[in-house]
Write an enzyme that holds these catalytic residues in place. Sequence first.
Site, PDB file in Angstrom:
ATOM      1  N   LYS A  31      19.179  -5.264   8.979  1.00 53.93           N
ATOM      2  CA  LYS A  31      19.468  -4.577  10.244  1.00 53.93           C
ATOM      3  C   LYS A  31      20.324  -5.446  11.160  1.00 53.93           C
ATOM      4  O   LYS A  31      21.301  -4.969  11.735  1.00 53.93           O
ATOM      5  CB  LYS A  31      18.164  -4.202  10.960  1.00 53.93           C
ATOM      6  CG  LYS A  31      17.288  -3.231  10.206  1.00 53.93           C
ATOM      7  CD  LYS A  31      15.997  -2.908  10.947  1.00 53.93           C
ATOM      8  CE  LYS A  31      15.119  -4.100  11.237  1.00 53.93           C
ATOM      9  NZ  LYS A  31      14.503  -4.722  10.053  1.00 53.93           N
ATOM     10  N   ARG A  66       9.654   0.616  17.032  1.00 56.34           N
ATOM     11  CA  ARG A  66       8.850   0.225  15.871  1.00 56.34           C
ATOM     12  C   ARG A  66       7.652   1.137  15.652  1.00 56.34           C
ATOM     13  O   ARG A  66       6.974   1.016  14.647  1.00 56.34           O
ATOM     14  CB  ARG A  66       8.355  -1.211  16.028  1.00 56.34           C
ATOM     15  CG  ARG A  66       9.476  -2.195  15.902  1.00 56.34           C
ATOM     16  CD  ARG A  66       8.954  -3.592  15.844  1.00 56.34           C
ATOM     17  NE  ARG A  66      10.074  -4.506  15.776  1.00 56.34           N
ATOM     18  CZ  ARG A  66      10.066  -5.633  15.120  1.00 56.34           C
ATOM     19  NH1 ARG A  66       9.000  -6.011  14.475  1.00 56.34           N
ATOM     20  NH2 ARG A  66      11.120  -6.404  15.110  1.00 56.34           N
ATOM     21  N   ARG A 102      16.980 -16.539   3.712  1.00 59.83           N
ATOM     22  CA  ARG A 102      17.360 -16.709   5.117  1.00 59.83           C
ATOM     23  C   ARG A 102      16.813 -18.032   5.653  1.00 59.83           C
ATOM     24  O   ARG A 102      17.512 -18.760   6.369  1.00 59.83           O
ATOM     25  CB  ARG A 102      16.845 -15.524   5.944  1.00 59.83           C
ATOM     26  CG  ARG A 102      17.207 -15.612   7.415  1.00 59.83           C
ATOM     27  CD  ARG A 102      17.001 -14.305   8.140  1.00 59.83           C
ATOM     28  NE  ARG A 102      15.615 -13.947   8.311  1.00 59.83           N
ATOM     29  CZ  ARG A 102      15.204 -12.778   8.800  1.00 59.83           C
ATOM     30  NH1 ARG A 102      16.078 -11.858   9.143  1.00 59.83           N
ATOM     31  NH2 ARG A 102      13.923 -12.525   8.940  1.00 59.83           N
ATOM     32  N   ARG A 119      12.827 -19.541  11.609  1.00 62.03           N
ATOM     33  CA  ARG A 119      12.003 -18.662  12.433  1.00 62.03           C
ATOM     34  C   ARG A 119      10.544 -18.795  12.009  1.00 62.03           C
ATOM     35  O   ARG A 119      10.230 -18.846  10.820  1.00 62.03           O
ATOM     36  CB  ARG A 119      12.449 -17.204  12.258  1.00 62.03           C
ATOM     37  CG  ARG A 119      13.740 -16.890  12.951  1.00 62.03           C
ATOM     38  CD  ARG A 119      14.269 -15.511  12.669  1.00 62.03           C
ATOM     39  NE  ARG A 119      13.276 -14.453  12.637  1.00 62.03           N
ATOM     40  CZ  ARG A 119      13.592 -13.170  12.517  1.00 62.03           C
ATOM     41  NH1 ARG A 119      14.853 -12.792  12.430  1.00 62.03           N
ATOM     42  NH2 ARG A 119      12.652 -12.258  12.484  1.00 62.03           N
ATOM     43  N   ARG A 170       4.158  -8.785   8.509  1.00 66.16           N
ATOM     44  CA  ARG A 170       5.224  -7.982   9.127  1.00 66.16           C
ATOM     45  C   ARG A 170       5.522  -6.749   8.279  1.00 66.16           C
ATOM     46  O   ARG A 170       5.729  -5.652   8.806  1.00 66.16           O
ATOM     47  CB  ARG A 170       6.495  -8.819   9.296  1.00 66.16           C
ATOM     48  CG  ARG A 170       6.386  -9.872  10.371  1.00 66.16           C
ATOM     49  CD  ARG A 170       7.537 -10.869  10.343  1.00 66.16           C
ATOM     50  NE  ARG A 170       8.820 -10.239  10.546  1.00 66.16           N
ATOM     51  CZ  ARG A 170       9.971 -10.733  10.092  1.00 66.16           C
ATOM     52  NH1 ARG A 170      10.001 -11.851   9.397  1.00 66.16           N
ATOM     53  NH2 ARG A 170      11.093 -10.112  10.335  1.00 66.16           N
TER      54      ARG A 170
END
Length: 193
Positions: free
Chosen positions: A13, A88, A127, A139, A150
């Site tokens: 995204k 969300r 990532r 992160r 998540r």
Amino acid sequence: MRLVFLGPPGAGKGTQSTRLQQKFNIPQLSTGDMLRAAVKAGTPVGLKAKAIMDAGGLVPDEVVVGIIADRIDEPDAKEGFILDGFPRTVKQAEALADILIKKNMKLDAVIELKVDDKALLARIENRAQESLAKGETIRADDNPEAFKKRLESYHAQTAPVSAFYAGKGALKAVDGMAPIDDVSAAIEKALAF
């Protein structure tokens, strides 16, 4: 142009939003980025959100909705925006609809990136490795345990948002497993550019 990007964590995204942001000169409004900035700045919202985000949980609706409502009033969002990571929940989608009605705005489309769950963990791990290679901080929510939480949150709370927008005729599904450039082309085709 006012767009929403939906899809599980790691679906791309942010990558695709950034590409459209550059092409159309409209801001990408990532609730995750806005919340991480608030955490870094040590704001009250940031302090409230930090523990929840680090554990992979979702920040309460009233906090996120307030951030979005304020942000879309800023001058750079006058011609449009791309929402990445919001809404969300169906409750947030309904709140966004109310906000847009009050501001005499409407969404042009909702893009859902369809991605295989098994491929997502590899993307998240990649990532994290790329961040390390660049000397950036990883992160806190890019670890397997937080990612799984998540993903569970996404399936339980966010996936129903797709049905909400499909019912309104606004949802455009795109195969997010394709190479990045192909995904971009499919999005532009879905938006009829």
